[in-house]
Design a protein around this motif. Sequence first.
Motif, PDB file in Angstrom:
ATOM      1  N   LEU A 156       0.854  -1.183   0.000  1.00 16.04           N
ATOM      2  CA  LEU A 156       0.000   0.000   0.000  1.00 16.04           C
ATOM      3  C   LEU A 156       0.886   1.228   0.000  1.00 16.04           C
ATOM      4  O   LEU A 156       2.035   1.193   0.431  1.00 16.04           O
ATOM      5  CB  LEU A 156      -0.935   0.020   1.213  1.00 16.04           C
ATOM      6  N   ALA A 157       0.351   2.318  -0.530  1.00 16.41           N
ATOM      7  CA  ALA A 157       1.067   3.586  -0.549  1.00 16.41           C
ATOM      8  C   ALA A 157       0.169   4.653   0.050  1.00 16.41           C
ATOM      9  O   ALA A 157      -1.048   4.639  -0.155  1.00 16.41           O
ATOM     10  CB  ALA A 157       1.463   3.948  -1.970  1.00 16.41           C
ATOM     11  N   ARG A 158       0.784   5.579   0.769  1.00 16.29           N
ATOM     12  CA  ARG A 158       0.022   6.652   1.418  1.00 16.29           C
ATOM     13  C   ARG A 158       0.797   7.959   1.285  1.00 16.29           C
ATOM     14  O   ARG A 158       1.960   8.019   1.678  1.00 16.29           O
ATOM     15  CB  ARG A 158      -0.201   6.297   2.890  1.00 16.29           C
ATOM     16  N   GLN A 159       0.165   8.975   0.721  1.00 13.25           N
ATOM     17  CA  GLN A 159       0.757  10.304   0.611  1.00 13.25           C
ATOM     18  C   GLN A 159       0.568  11.035   1.930  1.00 13.25           C
ATOM     19  O   GLN A 159      -0.536  11.069   2.462  1.00 13.25           O
ATOM     20  CB  GLN A 159       0.086  11.091  -0.527  1.00 13.25           C
ATOM     21  N   MET A 160       1.643  11.603   2.458  1.00 15.41           N
ATOM     22  CA  MET A 160       1.588  12.316   3.733  1.00 15.41           C
ATOM     23  C   MET A 160       2.041  13.757   3.516  1.00 15.41           C
ATOM     24  O   MET A 160       2.964  14.019   2.745  1.00 15.41           O
ATOM     25  CB  MET A 160       2.480  11.630   4.766  1.00 15.41           C
ATOM     26  N   SER A 161       1.398  14.715   4.214  1.00 15.10           N
ATOM     27  CA  SER A 161       1.699  16.139   4.031  1.00 15.10           C
ATOM     28  C   SER A 161       2.961  16.575   4.760  1.00 15.10           C
ATOM     29  O   SER A 161       3.574  17.559   4.385  1.00 15.10           O
ATOM     30  CB  SER A 161       0.521  16.986   4.499  1.00 15.10           C
ATOM     31  N   GLY A 162       3.362  15.885   5.787  1.00 10.88           N
ATOM     32  CA  GLY A 162       4.597  16.216   6.474  1.00 10.88           C
ATOM     33  C   GLY A 162       4.421  16.807   7.848  1.00 10.88           C
ATOM     34  O   GLY A 162       5.108  16.428   8.773  1.00 10.88           O
ATOM     35  N   SER A 163       3.531  17.763   8.046  1.00  4.11           N
ATOM     36  CA  SER A 163       3.383  18.414   9.349  1.00  4.11           C
ATOM     37  C   SER A 163       2.128  17.936  10.045  1.00  4.11           C
ATOM     38  O   SER A 163       1.022  18.200   9.592  1.00  4.11           O
ATOM     39  CB  SER A 163       3.327  19.928   9.189  1.00  4.11           C
ATOM     40  N   SER A 164       2.307  17.211  11.131  1.00  5.21           N
ATOM     41  CA  SER A 164       1.184  16.727  11.943  1.00  5.21           C
ATOM     42  C   SER A 164       0.158  15.957  11.131  1.00  5.21           C
ATOM     43  O   SER A 164      -1.037  16.045  11.376  1.00  5.21           O
ATOM     44  CB  SER A 164       0.515  17.900  12.665  1.00  5.21           C
ATOM     45  N   ASP A 165       0.609  15.204  10.158  1.00  2.69           N
ATOM     46  CA  ASP A 165      -0.279  14.395   9.322  1.00  2.69           C
ATOM     47  C   ASP A 165      -0.318  12.982   9.899  1.00  2.69           C
ATOM     48  O   ASP A 165       0.720  12.355  10.086  1.00  2.69           O
ATOM     49  CB  ASP A 165       0.232  14.374   7.887  1.00  2.69           C
ATOM     50  N   THR A 166      -1.518  12.484  10.223  1.00  3.09           N
ATOM     51  CA  THR A 166      -1.687  11.130  10.736  1.00  3.09           C
ATOM     52  C   THR A 166      -2.516  10.332   9.746  1.00  3.09           C
ATOM     53  O   THR A 166      -3.496  10.835   9.207  1.00  3.09           O
ATOM     54  CB  THR A 166      -2.390  11.141  12.108  1.00  3.09           C
ATOM     55  N   GLY A 167      -2.120   9.100   9.516  1.00  3.08           N
ATOM     56  CA  GLY A 167      -2.852   8.266   8.577  1.00  3.08           C
ATOM     57  C   GLY A 167      -2.922   6.823   9.042  1.00  3.08           C
ATOM     58  O   GLY A 167      -2.062   6.351   9.786  1.00  3.08           O
ATOM     59  N   THR A 168      -3.960   6.156   8.602  1.00  2.71           N
ATOM     60  CA  THR A 168      -4.120   4.729   8.842  1.00  2.71           C
ATOM     61  C   THR A 168      -4.239   4.050   7.487  1.00  2.71           C
ATOM     62  O   THR A 168      -4.896   4.568   6.590  1.00  2.71           O
ATOM     63  CB  THR A 168      -5.370   4.443   9.691  1.00  2.71           C
ATOM     64  N   ALA A 169      -3.599   2.919   7.359  1.00  7.57           N
ATOM     65  CA  ALA A 169      -3.655   2.181   6.102  1.00  7.57           C
ATOM     66  C   ALA A 169      -3.674   0.688   6.412  1.00  7.57           C
ATOM     67  O   ALA A 169      -3.211   0.270   7.482  1.00  7.57           O
ATOM     68  CB  ALA A 169      -2.450   2.529   5.241  1.00  7.57           C
ATOM     69  N   ALA A 170      -4.217  -0.085   5.482  1.00  8.74           N
ATOM     70  CA  ALA A 170      -4.316  -1.533   5.704  1.00  8.74           C
ATOM     71  C   ALA A 170      -4.154  -2.290   4.394  1.00  8.74           C
ATOM     72  O   ALA A 170      -4.497  -1.787   3.326  1.00  8.74           O
ATOM     73  CB  ALA A 170      -5.655  -1.876   6.341  1.00  8.74           C
ATOM     74  N   ILE A 171      -3.617  -3.491   4.513  1.00  9.11           N
ATOM     75  CA  ILE A 171      -3.451  -4.433   3.405  1.00  9.11           C
ATOM     76  C   ILE A 171      -4.102  -5.738   3.832  1.00  9.11           C
ATOM     77  O   ILE A 171      -3.972  -6.146   4.982  1.00  9.11           O
ATOM     78  CB  ILE A 171      -1.967  -4.750   3.135  1.00  9.11           C
ATOM     79  N   ALA A 172      -4.754  -6.418   2.910  1.00 11.96           N
ATOM     80  CA  ALA A 172      -5.255  -7.771   3.164  1.00 11.96           C
ATOM     81  C   ALA A 172      -5.212  -8.529   1.851  1.00 11.96           C
ATOM     82  O   ALA A 172      -5.561  -7.984   0.803  1.00 11.96           O
ATOM     83  CB  ALA A 172      -6.674  -7.743   3.711  1.00 11.96           C
ATOM     84  N   GLY A 173      -4.749  -9.767   1.906  1.00 11.27           N
ATOM     85  CA  GLY A 173      -4.715 -10.565   0.691  1.00 11.27           C
ATOM     86  C   GLY A 173      -4.144 -11.945   0.936  1.00 11.27           C
ATOM     87  O   GLY A 173      -3.694 -12.270   2.038  1.00 11.27           O
ATOM     88  N   LEU A 174      -4.163 -12.744  -0.114  1.00 14.28           N
ATOM     89  CA  LEU A 174      -3.667 -14.117  -0.058  1.00 14.28           C
ATOM     90  C   LEU A 174      -2.260 -14.191  -0.630  1.00 14.28           C
ATOM     91  O   LEU A 174      -1.923 -13.469  -1.567  1.00 14.28           O
ATOM     92  CB  LEU A 174      -4.576 -15.050  -0.859  1.00 14.28           C
ATOM     93  N   MET A 175      -1.454 -15.065  -0.054  1.00 17.95           N
ATOM     94  CA  MET A 175      -0.135 -15.340  -0.603  1.00 17.95           C
ATOM     95  C   MET A 175       0.209 -16.807  -0.361  1.00 17.95           C
ATOM     96  O   MET A 175      -0.266 -17.410   0.595  1.00 17.95           O
ATOM     97  CB  MET A 175       0.934 -14.436   0.006  1.00 17.95           C
ATOM     98  N   THR A 176       1.012 -17.353  -1.238  1.00 20.16           N
ATOM     99  CA  THR A 176       1.502 -18.714  -1.085  1.00 20.16           C
ATOM    100  C   THR A 176       2.916 -18.640  -0.539  1.00 20.16           C
ATOM    101  O   THR A 176       3.731 -17.847  -1.027  1.00 20.16           O
ATOM    102  CB  THR A 176       1.492 -19.450  -2.439  1.00 20.16           C
ATOM    103  N   ALA A 177       3.201 -19.434   0.481  1.00 25.91           N
ATOM    104  CA  ALA A 177       4.517 -19.389   1.118  1.00 25.91           C
ATOM    105  C   ALA A 177       5.019 -20.794   1.391  1.00 25.91           C
ATOM    106  O   ALA A 177       4.227 -21.723   1.554  1.00 25.91           O
ATOM    107  CB  ALA A 177       4.440 -18.604   2.429  1.00 25.91           C
ATOM    108  N   GLY A 178       6.317 -20.935   1.454  1.00 25.56           N
ATOM    109  CA  GLY A 178       6.941 -22.210   1.773  1.00 25.56           C
ATOM    110  C   GLY A 178       7.121 -22.389   3.267  1.00 25.56           C
ATOM    111  O   GLY A 178       7.039 -21.425   4.037  1.00 25.56           O
TER     112      GLY A 178
END
Length: 185
Positions: free
Chosen positions: A130-152
């Motif tokens: 995921l990517a999130r653009q932030m303004s720099g001064s006192s900028d707070t953000g929440t972001a989330a990823i969900a998905g499937l992956m195959t792993a060994g």
Amino acid sequence: MPDVNHSSLTDPYLHEPKGVAAAAAGDVYIADGAGSGSWSQAFQYASINTIETNAQTVSTIGTNPKTLPFTNNGPDNVEVSDAANNRITLTDAGVYFITFRVTFFTSAPGDAGLYEFKVLDDGVATGLALARQMSGSSDTGTAAIAGLMTAGAGSHITVSVESDDAGNNDDIGIYSSNLVAFKVG
């Protein structure tokens, strides 16, 4: 014919799948489609998280990815929570449902820019990002990823963060973050 209690039958005479006598509590039988199968834990998962009253700082972020730090082990079963090494270790090969959530902030104008978080499998990007653009001064953000992956088996799942600052001078504060791996197949 003598009366025999079903519960006293031994393994070759059981109606349940063979091997049930040795299956652990909570195991389920997974058929392989070829007349056989194996026993495994019904719920395999692990989680690591960061919940900070005073935010945890991640400094010198830039175009070189940094591993996101975690501070606490969450619940796990079969898979291994390892916050000390900022990762989850997957003990079995398979398909996993992965979730990652982060609440973070920037505190200086120089920290403005694009921040990208990526889920990695042994250091290799999985496509969960995921990517999130932030303004720099006192900028707070929440972001989330969900998905499937195959792993060994033995895979180490981590999260990296990077920004668009080629000088590697960006800083963020982490209020909270959570990484969870749940085996689904």
